[in-house]
Design an enzyme around this catalytic site. Structure first.
Site, short mmCIF file in Angstrom:
data_model
loop_
_atom_site.label_atom_id
_atom_site.label_comp_id
_atom_site.label_asym_id
_atom_site.label_seq_id
_atom_site.Cartn_x
_atom_site.Cartn_y
_atom_site.Cartn_z
N ASP A 1 0.67 -1.10 0.14
CA ASP A 1 -0.05 0.16 -0.02
C ASP A 1 0.95 1.25 -0.05
O ASP A 1 1.81 1.29 0.84
CB ASP A 1 -0.92 -0.02 1.40
CG ASP A 1 -1.93 0.99 1.24
OD1 ASP A 1 -2.47 1.44 0.22
OD2 ASP A 1 -2.51 1.34 2.43
N ASP B 1 2.56 5.45 -5.34
CA ASP B 1 1.77 6.37 -5.09
C ASP B 1 3.02 7.52 -5.39
O ASP B 1 3.34 8.15 -4.48
CB ASP B 1 1.23 6.40 -3.75
CG ASP B 1 0.68 7.64 -3.49
OD1 ASP B 1 0.65 8.73 -4.35
OD2 ASP B 1 0.38 8.06 -2.21
N ASN C 1 -10.10 0.35 -0.31
CA ASN C 1 -9.28 0.13 0.78
C ASN C 1 -9.83 0.46 2.27
O ASN C 1 -10.60 1.69 2.38
CB ASN C 1 -8.37 1.20 0.57
CG ASN C 1 -7.18 0.78 -0.42
OD1 ASN C 1 -7.28 -0.10 -1.28
ND2 ASN C 1 -6.11 1.49 -0.58
N HIS D 1 -9.44 4.74 -2.11
CA HIS D 1 -8.80 4.60 -0.83
C HIS D 1 -9.94 5.46 0.27
O HIS D 1 -10.58 6.15 -0.16
CB HIS D 1 -7.68 5.49 -1.16
CG HIS D 1 -6.40 4.71 -1.73
ND1 HIS D 1 -5.19 4.47 -0.81
CD2 HIS D 1 -6.52 4.09 -2.69
CE1 HIS D 1 -4.61 3.88 -1.69
NE2 HIS D 1 -5.22 3.46 -2.82
P1 13P Z 1 -9.54 4.18 5.92
O1 13P Z 1 -8.68 4.95 6.47
O2 13P Z 1 -10.86 4.91 5.31
O3 13P Z 1 -9.44 2.78 6.24
O4 13P Z 1 -8.45 3.95 4.40
C1 13P Z 1 -7.44 3.04 4.32
C2 13P Z 1 -6.92 3.41 3.07
O5 13P Z 1 -7.14 3.85 2.12
C3 13P Z 1 -5.49 2.49 2.95
O6 13P Z 1 -4.71 2.88 1.74
#
Ligand code: 13P
Length: 349
Positions: free
Chosen positions: A83, A105, A266, A223
């Site tokens: 991630d 990213d 996500n 996300h």
């Molecule tokens: P949240 O903080 O909304 O759970 O998002 C997690 C995320 O996008 C990880 O990349």
């Protein structure tokens, strides 16, 4: 079952018209919670680790735990994803460990804080795509900048500051050849996303729909998609927590996204809240307890429940047995031959 290419998992989701939750992990209990939910709902799943998670768990511990999950759950397709990779080197090191997918990213510079230029983003993402695809590994890119900060990564601010421009999304997909694209539509990482139930003025589903129309072959990624349910906030606060009331992304908006090309969703914050609430409850109501298992077991169960709910809501439930994993070497061949090319100029032909 060996770890599966995220591209295969998302292609299957597109065929079936459902979304796949990508759940963040830092430790064994979170991985177990996800696998409990995946078994219960018969779901394929994406497990993802941020740079912060990899550092916290010392990389190899985390990766070996994922391998254990794959070995113990031969009927569940699992993709392991980096991630928010901040650089080529971060993505390369994840691939070296055996991750089947990476996010580059490039919307932020390598410091993970400062927004980059469009050309910088294209350049670093393209480099990761070349390297990863040669090895059969999937790549997610990001265009526009998400709000908030997660594990030290993020530009901060609200999600409205750098909403994705659909023209740029198309050019980005063409110049990079990414498999999946994270877009900024007003969401942000963390618990504090919206001050009230979001409407179209702060959550730009119209932008998502416009991008999907123009990029029907690039899997879209949402996300910052925790729903931050009030029940989870309340449990934390009931047992001594101090969360301010807040709103996340309503499930029906995510489902609208899924009907419009979102294949990866996500979720991290909801699971953090579920675990923290369960741990607080034990420590608050039974202060004599000190065996970590007394609070980690309920924490794991609380997270498994949230994950199972999301798997059902995103539609991935019941799809674990739909397909056999394609070996990563064969996926690499697919990229080489052009069969898996998603660039709009190629898919339009
Ligand atoms: P949240 O903080 O909304 O759970 O998002 C997690 C995320 O996008 C990880 O990349």
């Amino acid at each position: 079952m060996p770890l599966v290419s995220m591209r295969q998992l998302l292609d299957e989701a597109a065929k079936g018209g459902y979304g796949v939750g990508a759940f963040n992990v830092n430790d064994m209990e979170q991985i177990q919670a996800i696998m409990m939910a995946a078994r219960q709902t018969k779901s394929p799943v994406i497990v993802q680790a941020s740079r912060g998670a990899r550092a916290f768990a010392e990389d190899l511990y985390l990766f070996k735990l994922i391998q254990a999950a794959a070995e113990l759950n031969p009927d569940i397709p699992i993709a392991m994803h980096q991630d928010h990779g901040n650089s080529f080197e971060t993505c390369k090191s994840a691939i070296a460990l055996g991750y089947t997918s990476v996010m580059m990213d490039g919307s932020l510079k390598e410091d993970g804080k400062t927004p980059s230029t469009f050309d910088e983003n294209v350049e670093v993402t393209r480099r990761v795509v070349d390297y990863a695809h040669e090895r059969g590994v999937t790549v997610e890119g990001e265009i526009g900048v998400l709000g908030g900060v997660e594990d030290g990564h993020g530009a901060g601010g609200t999600g409205l500051e750098h909403i994705t421009d659909p023209d740029q999304a198309v050019e980005f997909a063409e110049r990079t050849g990414v498999d999946a694209l994270a877009i900024a539509i007003g969401t942000s990482h963390g618990a504090y996303k919206f001050t009230k139930k979001p409407d179209g003025s702060v959550l730009k589903m119209d932008v998502l729909i416009a991008i999907h129309k123009r990029l029907p072959h690039t899997h879209l990624v949402m996300h910052g998609s925790s729903s931050v349910p009030k029940e989870l906030q309340d449990i934390v606060n009931e047992y001594g927590g101090k969360l301010k009331q807040t709103w996340g992304v309503p499930i029906e908006e995510i489902q609208l996204g899924i009907r419009n090309g979102v294949r990866k969703v996500n979720v991290d914050t909801d699971n953090r809240l579920a675990m923290t609430g369960a741990i607080r409850k034990v420590l608050w109501t039974q202060p004599e307890k000190f065996d970590p298992r007394d609070y980690m077991k309920p924490a794991r169960e609380a997270m498994a429940k949230v994950v199972a709910d999301r798997m059902t809501e995103f539609g991935q439930a019941g799809h674990a047995g739909d397909y056999k994993p394609i070996p990563i070497t064969e996926i690499a061949e697919g990229y080489k031959s052009g069969k898996l090319d998603t660039r709009p100029s190629v898919t339009a032909k």
